[in-house]
Design an enzyme around this catalytic site. Structure first.
Site, PDB file in Angstrom:
ATOM      1  N   LYS A   1      -0.112  -7.251  12.409  1.00 45.13           N
ATOM      2  CA  LYS A   1      -1.069  -6.550  12.119  1.00 45.13           C
ATOM      3  C   LYS A   1      -2.211  -7.070  13.130  1.00 45.13           C
ATOM      4  O   LYS A   1      -3.230  -8.218  12.779  1.00 45.13           O
ATOM      5  CB  LYS A   1      -1.386  -6.851  10.592  1.00 45.13           C
TER       6      LYS A   1
ATOM      7  N   THR B   1       1.020  -0.992   0.585  1.00 42.26           N
ATOM      8  CA  THR B   1      -0.532   0.018  -0.133  1.00 42.26           C
ATOM      9  C   THR B   1       1.549   1.100  -0.023  1.00 42.26           C
ATOM     10  O   THR B   1       0.017   2.548  -0.849  1.00 42.26           O
ATOM     11  CB  THR B   1      -0.776   0.088   1.209  1.00 42.26           C
TER      12      THR B   1
ATOM     13  N   TYR C   1      -7.975   0.336  -4.052  1.00 44.16           N
ATOM     14  CA  TYR C   1      -7.239   1.034  -4.061  1.00 44.16           C
ATOM     15  C   TYR C   1      -5.808   0.111  -5.175  1.00 44.16           C
ATOM     16  O   TYR C   1      -6.763  -1.396  -4.416  1.00 44.16           O
ATOM     17  CB  TYR C   1      -5.745   2.326  -3.259  1.00 44.16           C
TER      18      TYR C   1
ATOM     19  N   SER D   1       1.845  -7.834  -0.580  1.00 38.12           N
ATOM     20  CA  SER D   1       2.453  -8.711  -0.322  1.00 38.12           C
ATOM     21  C   SER D   1       1.447 -10.501   0.555  1.00 38.12           C
ATOM     22  O   SER D   1       2.214 -10.804   0.912  1.00 38.12           O
ATOM     23  CB  SER D   1       2.789  -8.025   1.480  1.00 38.12           C
TER      24      SER D   1
END
Ligand code: DAS
Length: 359
Positions: free
Chosen positions: A195, A42, A56, A89
């Protein structure tokens, strides 16, 4: 007369320019040399509008454009950029991990490289960071960074994250701490960070063990250090490896059976991480498949889907009797990485259990 004046003026101008060049050279000489290895994600993403923060396209902006977008970086480090690969990723492979790690080790062996920043997608950022934590052979700082908003978004977090990462990678205080993850003004250790939110900027967290430092005004402040071995203190060496053993994860949940385990073993898994419920519990319908896998020589590691806490050896299963390994506090996805590297050295479950207690 006029000619003499002109000569004097030129000489003075030339002298001034020389002084400027010397000053710039002196300033540059003082700045750390940081290499930015770009891999996509990103942070290199673009959206249709400035308010596009989901939907996106990741991995579209090249490394030089990332650097050019943050001119402040050139005031704090002598930066060079390399595009190692350009991917979202979620698609990263063992082959890309090996390529990245080998490049990192070559660069860090050079005296003209003081630190490395790796720009990366956030989805598997924690995994790449932990893999590098186990195979980088240098004490120099390696900082993995990403962003949660694409470069085109309002308040994109990529530029400040990249600036902070470069500051951190160029700071001697960051050396010897293992691979670091720098996001959202926080510094996390590669082994324990994860994350924790699908979309928010504060997504990288080390829930119970905590971040190891903070970046404030571009300066890193460290408050604790890691206790497990990493980088130069590990026994793993990927320099001559072109592939890693196939290791997979089977995820437990209510009513789960043996399908995952059997399918993964049939597909050639050399190691299997079981993401158990609770303290790594083995559901009764899955356990026989794991025992059969072990009998075929597949190394079984009991981890937990819970996300925090130690999976106790001989707690929810008799690991001594089953000849299983327990993952300590490693998440299933990180236990997979350590098991892959362990299997490049040994098949001994005793040795592999030692590794899970060491790294
Ligand atoms: N797809 C995600 C990735 O590349 C985007 C990101 O968050 O970086 O990990």
């Amino acid at each position: 007369m006029l000619f003499q004046k002109s000569v004097q003026l030129r000489a003075a101008l030339f002298g001034f320019l020389l002084l400027c060049a010397a000053a710039v050279q002196a300033q540059t000489a003082k700045l750390p040399n940081v290499t930015i290895l770009a891999t996509g994600g990103t942070i290199a993403g673009t959206g249709a509008t400035s308010t596009t923060t989901v939907g996106y396209t990741a991995a579209t902006v090249g490394v030089q454009a990332l650097i050019n977008a943050v001119p402040e970086i050139s005031k704090v480090a002598n930066v060079t950029g390399e595009q190692v690969f350009q991917i979202a990723s979620e698609n990263i492979s063992n082959e890309e991990w090996l390529k990245l790690a080998k490049r990192v080790n070559v660069l860090l062996a050079q005296s003209n490289v003081d630190g490395i920043v790796i720009t990366h997608g956030t989805d598997t950022l924690e995994e790449t960071a932990y893999f590098l934590n186990l195979v980088v052979k240098s004490k120099k700082p390696v900082v993995v960074v990403g962003s949660m908003r694409p470069s085109t978004a309002l308040s994109a977090d990529g530029p400040i994250n990249l600036y902070n990462a470069v500051r951190l990678a160029g700071d001697p205080a960051a050396a010897g701490r293992g691979v670091l993850v720098a996001m959202n003004d926080q510094i996390h250790a590669a082994r324990d960070v994860t994350k924790a939110n699908t979309t928010t900027a504060d997504t990288f967290r080390t829930a119970e063990l905590g971040m190891i430092g903070v970046i404030q005004g571009g300066k890193p402040f460290f408050y604790r250090d890691v206790t497990r071995k990493h980088t130069v203190d590990t026994e793993f060496d990927i320099a001559k490896l072109d592939a890693l053993p196939q290791v997979d994860v089977a995820y437990a949940y209510a009513n789960v059976g043996a399908v995952q385990v059997n399918a993964l073993v049939a597909a050639g898994a050399k190691g299997l991480v079981h993401a158990g419920v609770g303290n790594g519990s083995l559901p009764a319908k899955t356990k026989p498949a794991l025992i059969a896998a072990r009998e075929k020589g597949v190394v079984i590691v009991r981890s937990s889907r819970v996300g925090q806490g130690i999976v106790a050896r001989n707690g929810e299963a008799n690991d001594d009797q089953l000849d299983f390994v327990v993952a300590d506090t490693l998440s299933p996805q990180k236990a997979r990485i350590l098991l892959m590297l362990a299997l490049t050295k040994t098949n001994s479950t005793k040795e592999i259990q030692r590794m899970f207690s060491t790294y």
